[in-house]
Design an enzyme around this catalytic site. Structure first.
Site, PDB file in Angstrom:
ATOM      1  N   ALA A 163      52.357 -59.178 -17.024  1.00  0.00           N
ATOM      2  CA  ALA A 163      52.386 -58.616 -17.098  1.00  0.00           C
ATOM      3  C   ALA A 163      51.742 -56.675 -17.084  1.00  0.00           C
ATOM      4  O   ALA A 163      51.814 -56.110 -16.108  1.00  0.00           O
ATOM      5  CB  ALA A 163      53.015 -58.320 -19.041  1.00  0.00           C
ATOM      6  N   GLU A 164      50.396 -56.770 -17.440  1.00  0.00           N
ATOM      7  CA  GLU A 164      49.190 -55.896 -16.813  1.00  0.00           C
ATOM      8  C   GLU A 164      48.826 -55.829 -16.099  1.00  0.00           C
ATOM      9  O   GLU A 164      49.000 -54.706 -15.403  1.00  0.00           O
ATOM     10  CB  GLU A 164      48.492 -55.822 -17.941  1.00  0.00           C
ATOM     11  CG  GLU A 164      47.059 -55.019 -18.364  1.00  0.00           C
ATOM     12  CD  GLU A 164      46.317 -54.764 -18.934  1.00  0.00           C
ATOM     13  OE1 GLU A 164      45.172 -54.413 -18.730  1.00  0.00           O
ATOM     14  OE2 GLU A 164      46.405 -55.309 -19.927  1.00  0.00           O
ATOM     15  N   SER A 165      48.551 -56.880 -15.205  1.00  0.00           N
ATOM     16  CA  SER A 165      48.812 -56.867 -13.832  1.00  0.00           C
ATOM     17  C   SER A 165      50.068 -56.194 -12.314  1.00  0.00           C
ATOM     18  O   SER A 165      49.734 -55.091 -12.307  1.00  0.00           O
ATOM     19  CB  SER A 165      48.061 -58.215 -13.076  1.00  0.00           C
ATOM     20  OG  SER A 165      47.573 -58.799 -14.100  1.00  0.00           O
TER      21      SER A 165
END
Length: 127
Positions: free
Chosen positions: A51-53
């Site tokens: 998700a952060e990527s």
């Protein structure tokens, strides 16, 4: 270009592959195998990593040349487990401003079932 940027990073070690990337939408896949917790389920932290990527990639594109994105906040709700196959994360822009970018991230399993929902906010900065 995105593949070159991933060399030697956590994304590469986790097997994350970018499928589509624009400021408005980023899609990536990740194998469940190798990213599980001891019970054989996809690790919740792996959901947060993908998700952060995808959110950070979208925010970096939105920031534009000579600028960069820095994560400010991320949260995730895990809806169901995945034991095998591939998960797909799709980040959709909620807000693209001059100094902030926010994304809704939906992660699904091979059957298209939602396994996790995340939200990420990034600050857009000058270099």
């Amino acid at each position: 270009m995105l593949r070159d940027m991933s060399r030697g990073t956590l994304d590469e070690r986790m097997g994350i592959e970018i499928v589509e990337a624009s400021a408005e939408r980023v899609v990536a896949t990740m194998p469940v195998e190798g990213n599980t917790q001891p019970y054989g389920l996809l690790h919740g932290g792996a959901n947060v990593v993908i998700a952060e990527s995808v959110g950070s990639i979208g925010a970096a594109i939105a920031a534009g040349p000579g600028r960069y994105a820095v994560g400010l906040d991320i949260n995730a709700t895990h809806h169901r487990s995945a034991r095998s196959g591939i998960v797909t994360a799709t980040a959709t822009a909620l807000s693209l401003g001059r100094t902030l970018a926010a994304y809704d991230v939906v992660i699904t399993d091979d059957q298209g079932r939602r396994t996790c929902t995340a939200r990420i906010t990034c600050m857009l900065r000058d270099q």
